[in-house]
Write a protein that holds these residues in place. Structure first.
Motif, PDB file in Angstrom:
ATOM      1  N   MET A  20       0.841  -1.211   0.000  1.00 33.06           N
ATOM      2  CA  MET A  20       0.000   0.000   0.000  1.00 33.06           C
ATOM      3  C   MET A  20       0.868   1.249   0.000  1.00 33.06           C
ATOM      4  O   MET A  20       0.560   2.210  -0.712  1.00 33.06           O
ATOM      5  CB  MET A  20      -0.930  -0.007   1.218  1.00 33.06           C
ATOM      6  CG  MET A  20      -2.038  -1.028   1.131  1.00 33.06           C
ATOM      7  SD  MET A  20      -3.366  -0.555   0.019  1.00 33.06           S
ATOM      8  CE  MET A  20      -4.201   0.657   1.021  1.00 33.06           C
ATOM      9  N   LEU A  21       1.946   1.234   0.776  1.00 31.82           N
ATOM     10  CA  LEU A  21       2.843   2.394   0.781  1.00 31.82           C
ATOM     11  C   LEU A  21       3.489   2.571  -0.590  1.00 31.82           C
ATOM     12  O   LEU A  21       3.605   3.691  -1.092  1.00 31.82           O
ATOM     13  CB  LEU A  21       3.916   2.241   1.860  1.00 31.82           C
ATOM     14  CG  LEU A  21       3.422   2.344   3.304  1.00 31.82           C
ATOM     15  CD1 LEU A  21       4.554   2.010   4.270  1.00 31.82           C
ATOM     16  CD2 LEU A  21       2.843   3.716   3.596  1.00 31.82           C
ATOM     17  N   ALA A  22       3.886   1.472  -1.217  1.00 35.06           N
ATOM     18  CA  ALA A  22       4.513   1.545  -2.545  1.00 35.06           C
ATOM     19  C   ALA A  22       3.512   1.985  -3.601  1.00 35.06           C
ATOM     20  O   ALA A  22       3.865   2.728  -4.520  1.00 35.06           O
ATOM     21  CB  ALA A  22       5.112   0.192  -2.919  1.00 35.06           C
ATOM     22  N   LEU A  23       2.260   1.536  -3.490  1.00 38.28           N
ATOM     23  CA  LEU A  23       1.227   1.918  -4.448  1.00 38.28           C
ATOM     24  C   LEU A  23       1.005   3.429  -4.409  1.00 38.28           C
ATOM     25  O   LEU A  23       0.854   4.075  -5.442  1.00 38.28           O
ATOM     26  CB  LEU A  23      -0.069   1.161  -4.151  1.00 38.28           C
ATOM     27  CG  LEU A  23      -1.207   1.272  -5.138  1.00 38.28           C
ATOM     28  CD1 LEU A  23      -0.805   0.708  -6.497  1.00 38.28           C
ATOM     29  CD2 LEU A  23      -2.433   0.522  -4.597  1.00 38.28           C
ATOM     30  N   GLY A  24       0.988   3.977  -3.205  1.00 37.32           N
ATOM     31  CA  GLY A  24       0.940   5.424  -3.035  1.00 37.32           C
ATOM     32  C   GLY A  24      -0.352   6.114  -3.397  1.00 37.32           C
ATOM     33  O   GLY A  24      -0.381   7.326  -3.534  1.00 37.32           O
ATOM     34  N   THR A  25      -1.441   5.392  -3.538  1.00 43.99           N
ATOM     35  CA  THR A  25      -2.695   6.044  -3.920  1.00 43.99           C
ATOM     36  C   THR A  25      -3.607   6.320  -2.736  1.00 43.99           C
ATOM     37  O   THR A  25      -4.574   7.045  -2.875  1.00 43.99           O
ATOM     38  CB  THR A  25      -3.461   5.186  -4.941  1.00 43.99           C
ATOM     39  OG1 THR A  25      -3.733   3.914  -4.362  1.00 43.99           O
ATOM     40  CG2 THR A  25      -2.669   5.042  -6.227  1.00 43.99           C
ATOM     41  N   ASN A  26      -3.304   5.747  -1.574  1.00 37.09           N
ATOM     42  CA  ASN A  26      -4.150   5.944  -0.408  1.00 37.09           C
ATOM     43  C   ASN A  26      -3.385   6.750   0.639  1.00 37.09           C
ATOM     44  O   ASN A  26      -2.420   6.263   1.206  1.00 37.09           O
ATOM     45  CB  ASN A  26      -4.583   4.584   0.168  1.00 37.09           C
ATOM     46  CG  ASN A  26      -5.737   4.737   1.113  1.00 37.09           C
ATOM     47  OD1 ASN A  26      -5.687   5.537   2.035  1.00 37.09           O
ATOM     48  ND2 ASN A  26      -6.778   3.982   0.871  1.00 37.09           N
ATOM     49  N   PRO A  27      -3.817   7.992   0.904  1.00 39.27           N
ATOM     50  CA  PRO A  27      -3.060   8.874   1.796  1.00 39.27           C
ATOM     51  C   PRO A  27      -3.357   8.662   3.285  1.00 39.27           C
ATOM     52  O   PRO A  27      -3.303   9.599   4.068  1.00 39.27           O
ATOM     53  CB  PRO A  27      -3.506  10.261   1.337  1.00 39.27           C
ATOM     54  CG  PRO A  27      -4.919  10.051   0.915  1.00 39.27           C
ATOM     55  CD  PRO A  27      -4.948   8.673   0.296  1.00 39.27           C
ATOM     56  N   GLU A  90       3.585   8.625   1.750  1.00 35.08           N
ATOM     57  CA  GLU A  90       4.032   9.890   1.176  1.00 35.08           C
ATOM     58  C   GLU A  90       2.795  10.706   0.812  1.00 35.08           C
ATOM     59  O   GLU A  90       1.803  10.176   0.315  1.00 35.08           O
ATOM     60  CB  GLU A  90       4.859   9.603  -0.071  1.00 35.08           C
ATOM     61  CG  GLU A  90       5.694  10.777  -0.499  1.00 35.08           C
ATOM     62  CD  GLU A  90       6.670  10.386  -1.581  1.00 35.08           C
ATOM     63  OE1 GLU A  90       6.709  11.112  -2.592  1.00 35.08           O
ATOM     64  OE2 GLU A  90       7.367   9.366  -1.423  1.00 35.08           O
ATOM     65  N   GLY A  91       2.817  11.972   1.089  1.00 36.65           N
ATOM     66  CA  GLY A  91       1.683  12.833   0.775  1.00 36.65           C
ATOM     67  C   GLY A  91       0.579  12.768   1.812  1.00 36.65           C
ATOM     68  O   GLY A  91      -0.538  13.207   1.568  1.00 36.65           O
ATOM     69  N   TRP A  92       0.882  12.225   2.991  1.00 40.80           N
ATOM     70  CA  TRP A  92      -0.113  12.106   4.054  1.00 40.80           C
ATOM     71  C   TRP A  92      -0.708  13.465   4.372  1.00 40.80           C
ATOM     72  O   TRP A  92      -0.011  14.452   4.506  1.00 40.80           O
ATOM     73  CB  TRP A  92       0.543  11.486   5.281  1.00 40.80           C
ATOM     74  CG  TRP A  92      -0.351  11.422   6.473  1.00 40.80           C
ATOM     75  CD1 TRP A  92      -1.534  10.769   6.575  1.00 40.80           C
ATOM     76  CD2 TRP A  92      -0.137  12.033   7.737  1.00 40.80           C
ATOM     77  NE1 TRP A  92      -2.067  10.915   7.826  1.00 40.80           N
ATOM     78  CE2 TRP A  92      -1.215  11.698   8.574  1.00 40.80           C
ATOM     79  CE3 TRP A  92       0.878  12.836   8.258  1.00 40.80           C
ATOM     80  CZ2 TRP A  92      -1.327  12.127   9.889  1.00 40.80           C
ATOM     81  CZ3 TRP A  92       0.773  13.253   9.575  1.00 40.80           C
ATOM     82  CH2 TRP A  92      -0.323  12.903  10.373  1.00 40.80           C
ATOM     83  N   GLY A  93      -2.042  13.513   4.472  1.00 39.13           N
ATOM     84  CA  GLY A  93      -2.738  14.771   4.673  1.00 39.13           C
ATOM     85  C   GLY A  93      -3.133  15.070   6.102  1.00 39.13           C
ATOM     86  O   GLY A  93      -3.775  16.084   6.362  1.00 39.13           O
ATOM     87  N   LEU A  97      -7.975   8.094   9.852  1.00 37.07           N
ATOM     88  CA  LEU A  97      -9.072   7.178   9.548  1.00 37.07           C
ATOM     89  C   LEU A  97      -9.233   7.007   8.050  1.00 37.07           C
ATOM     90  O   LEU A  97      -9.289   7.983   7.307  1.00 37.07           O
ATOM     91  CB  LEU A  97     -10.395   7.696  10.117  1.00 37.07           C
ATOM     92  CG  LEU A  97     -10.519   7.767  11.628  1.00 37.07           C
ATOM     93  CD1 LEU A  97     -11.905   8.262  12.015  1.00 37.07           C
ATOM     94  CD2 LEU A  97     -10.231   6.432  12.278  1.00 37.07           C
ATOM     95  N   ALA A  98      -9.315   5.761   7.627  1.00 37.67           N
ATOM     96  CA  ALA A  98      -9.590   5.450   6.222  1.00 37.67           C
ATOM     97  C   ALA A  98     -11.106   5.460   6.023  1.00 37.67           C
ATOM     98  O   ALA A  98     -11.866   5.605   6.981  1.00 37.67           O
ATOM     99  CB  ALA A  98      -9.019   4.073   5.875  1.00 37.67           C
ATOM    100  N   ASP A  99     -11.545   5.292   4.790  1.00 40.80           N
ATOM    101  CA  ASP A  99     -12.977   5.170   4.530  1.00 40.80           C
ATOM    102  C   ASP A  99     -13.233   3.861   3.798  1.00 40.80           C
ATOM    103  O   ASP A  99     -12.310   3.082   3.563  1.00 40.80           O
ATOM    104  CB  ASP A  99     -13.519   6.375   3.755  1.00 40.80           C
ATOM    105  CG  ASP A  99     -12.877   6.561   2.400  1.00 40.80           C
ATOM    106  OD1 ASP A  99     -12.370   5.572   1.822  1.00 40.80           O
ATOM    107  OD2 ASP A  99     -12.877   7.688   1.899  1.00 40.80           O
TER     108      ASP A  99
END
Length: 177
Positions: A20-27, A90-93, A97-99
């Motif tokens: 998931m970290l490598a995919l990088g699409t979920n912040p 990367e790019g954590w906002g 909490l996820a959805d």
């Protein structure tokens, strides 16, 4: 923190967390628990239940926990160590909490690293894993809009359907493996 009252917890093998970290699409960050080689995402209570089928498709690889008595959540500044800690993408906002859409990225990572997601059994609502199904040849009907005359179902569902058909008249279903 008591789980089930305010949060659900998604648990997966640690390889999924790395993917998931490598995919990088979920912040959204996840909690790494090295002792049992798992990772965890936090969801608002009931978020996974809004999209049950996508979660069921990856239920062999990822579990949604809704009734854990307690779950230890490390301090948000703890990002390393032998015990539970956070992994921030990367790019954590800023949110923790996820959805319910987390399941989309989890499905991609599970497919890449663990195996195929389940398909839908044509006769019941349960997930059908690739090695568990049988093909059933169905009779054609002018009302059916199927791309072929065969469908994949659980072996038990096929037997149950065949038994029902015997009570209702001659069967034209054929089971193949």
């Amino acid at each position: 923190m008591r789980i089930g009252k305010i949060l659900d917890v998604v648990e997966a093998p640690d390889i999924i967390g790395k993917a998931m970290l490598a995919l990088g699409t979920n912040p959204v960050p996840h909690i790494v628990t090295p002792d049992d080689a798992t990772v965890h995402w936090l969801l608002p209570r009931g978020a996974a239940h809004r999209r049950p089928w996508p979660w069921a498709r990856i239920s062999r690889y990822v579990r949604v926990r809704t009734s854990l008595a307690e779950f230890g959540i490390p301090g948000t500044d703890l990002t390393d160590g032998p015990g539970p800690h956070w992994a921030y993408p990367e790019g954590w906002g800023g949110g923790h909490l996820a959805d319910e859409w987390l399941v989309e990225d989890l499905a991609v990572c599970a497919l890449m690293h663990l195996g195929q997601p389940a398909q839908r059994c044509e006769l019941c609502p349960e997930p059908l894993w690739a090695e568990d199904g049988v093909r059933v040849v169905l009779p054609r009907s002018s009302l059916q809009k199927l791309s072929s005359d065969t469908v994949r179902v659980h072996a038990q569902c096929a037997r149950t359907q065949a038994s029902r058909d015997r009570h209702c008249g001659p069967s034209t279903h054929h089971i193949t493996t």
